[in-house]
Design an enzyme around this catalytic site. Structure first.
Site, PDB file in Angstrom:
ATOM      1  N   CYS A 114      -6.120   0.474 -23.453  1.00  0.00           N
ATOM      2  CA  CYS A 114      -7.134   1.519 -23.633  1.00  0.00           C
ATOM      3  C   CYS A 114      -6.555   2.854 -24.095  1.00  0.00           C
ATOM      4  CB  CYS A 114      -7.918   1.722 -22.335  1.00  0.00           C
ATOM      5  SG  CYS A 114      -8.852   0.273 -21.822  1.00  0.00           S
ATOM      6  N   HIS A 257     -11.089   8.928 -21.716  1.00  0.00           N
ATOM      7  CA  HIS A 257     -11.376   7.508 -21.937  1.00  0.00           C
ATOM      8  C   HIS A 257     -12.664   7.160 -21.222  1.00  0.00           C
ATOM      9  CE1 HIS A 257     -11.244   3.265 -22.126  1.00  0.00           C
ATOM     10  NE2 HIS A 257     -10.723   3.055 -20.930  1.00  0.00           N
ATOM     11  N   ASN A 287     -17.320   0.476 -21.887  1.00  0.00           N
ATOM     12  CA  ASN A 287     -15.888   0.623 -22.091  1.00  0.00           C
ATOM     13  C   ASN A 287     -15.468  -0.253 -23.270  1.00  0.00           C
ATOM     14  OD1 ASN A 287     -13.100   0.629 -22.033  1.00  0.00           O
ATOM     15  ND2 ASN A 287     -12.931   0.241 -19.838  1.00  0.00           N
TER      16      ASN A 287
END
Length: 330
Positions: A114, A257, A287
């Site tokens: 990520c 994030h 996500n």
């Protein structure tokens, strides 16, 4: 001699199909209230059958190139950050090159989970330090739903599919370009077991005839990941701001994030950043791993929020563990 790196163009792509929380209620034991209250997610985009990382990345790249006013053949480097490439080989970056109709470039898949988009900004800066004439495509893309266990309600509600792209080069800035002021990156491999996809790798290979088991899909120890994400994202952002002689009040926008709204809120609170400075897209995309901050930045630009002089701080965290922060001034 230092050559400044500028973000010249931005783009993203999300698949047409949308999976809502109501849809998930029909698949697994969950509810819209449970998902929303714990994650902030209302819906996520899902790749169509046969739609791969390279397909999504190529479309995001075309949009970034258009935003930069560039042709694909002007690119010199393509770095694609992903944990779900089309194949082991050829690399998805090679496939993106082909889909853009170009040849002879420096192309590479990279895995920073990520944190990939921010790792990519540093990669571009490094290339430009050696080759100031370079024009670099940094992309981050995932089809995480291909590695999602739809029977695991702890994880299947979290992830979506998407791609983000940025065109980065040196030279004189133009109105709207973003100067990459600084980047800080870090990692801790001793904690990798807390967020992992094992099955199919050389450490967990399959033999002909083996059935796919749970190890093929993403596993996450949510409680532990939450703690490490908040702590490390906060620390690296504080270090980057201090390193550049600023205080947190000098930050105009914060793009964390988009993993979980609770994580985002916790980091913003520890950084003493007010809600109006925090960019959030998680409700609509979920996500999408490395592409989350790229999507948020592209949308922020499209909305006209990147006024001249605007300082944007990024904070990311991902499997590995990897984490990092970047400061970009428009």
């Amino acid at each position: 001699m230092k050559h400044e790196a500028y973000i010249r163009g931005l783009g993203y792509y999300a698949p047409e199909k949308i999976l809502t929380n109501a849809d998930l209620e029909k698949i697994v034991e969950t509810s819209d209230e449970w998902i929303t209250s714990r994650t902030g997610i209302k819906e996520r985009h899902i790749a169509a059958p046969g739609e791969a990382v390279s397909d999504m990345t190529a479309e995001a790249a075309r949009r970034a190139l258009a935003d930069a006013g560039m042709d694909a053949d002007e690119l010199t480097h393509i770095f694609l950050y992903t944990v779900t490439p089309d194949y082991y080989t050829p690399s998805a970056a090679c496939l993106v090159e082909e889909k853009l109709g170009i040849k002879g470039k420096v192309v590479q898949d990279v895995n920073a989970a990520c944190s990939g988009y921010i790792y990519g900004l540093e990669m571009a800066r490094a290339v430009l330090a050696l080759h100031p004439e370079a024009k670099v495509l940094v992309a981050a893309a995932e089809v995480l739903t291909s590695r999602t266990n739809w029977a695991d309600r702890r994880t299947c509600v979290l992830f979506g599919d998407a791609a983000a792209a940025a065109i980065i080069s040196a030279g004189d800035p133009r109105p709207g370009d973003g100067r990459i002021v600084d980047v800080l990156l870090a990692s801790d491999g001793s904690l990798g077991h807390l967020l992992t996809i094992k099955g199919g790798g050389s450490g967990h290979p399959y033999k002909l005839g083996d059935t796919v088991d749970e190890d093929y899909f993403l596993f996450m120890n949510g409680r532990e990941v939450f703690k490490h994400a908040v702590r490390n994202m906060t620390t690296v952002c504080e270090e980057l701001v201090a390193k550049n002689g600023l205080d947190i009040d000098a930050i105009d926008l914060f793009i964390p994030h988009q993993a979980n709204l609770r994580i985002m809120e916790a980091v913003a609170k520890k950084l003493a950043l007010p809600e109006e400075k925090v960019v959030s897209t998680i409700a609509r995309f979920g996500n999408t791993s490395a592409s989350t901050v790229g999507i948020a930045l592209a949308e922020t630009k499209a909305e006209g929020r990147l006024s001249p002089g605007c300082r944007v701080l990024f904070g990311v965290f991902g499997g590995g563990f990897t984490w990092g922060s970047a400061l970009v001034q428009f």
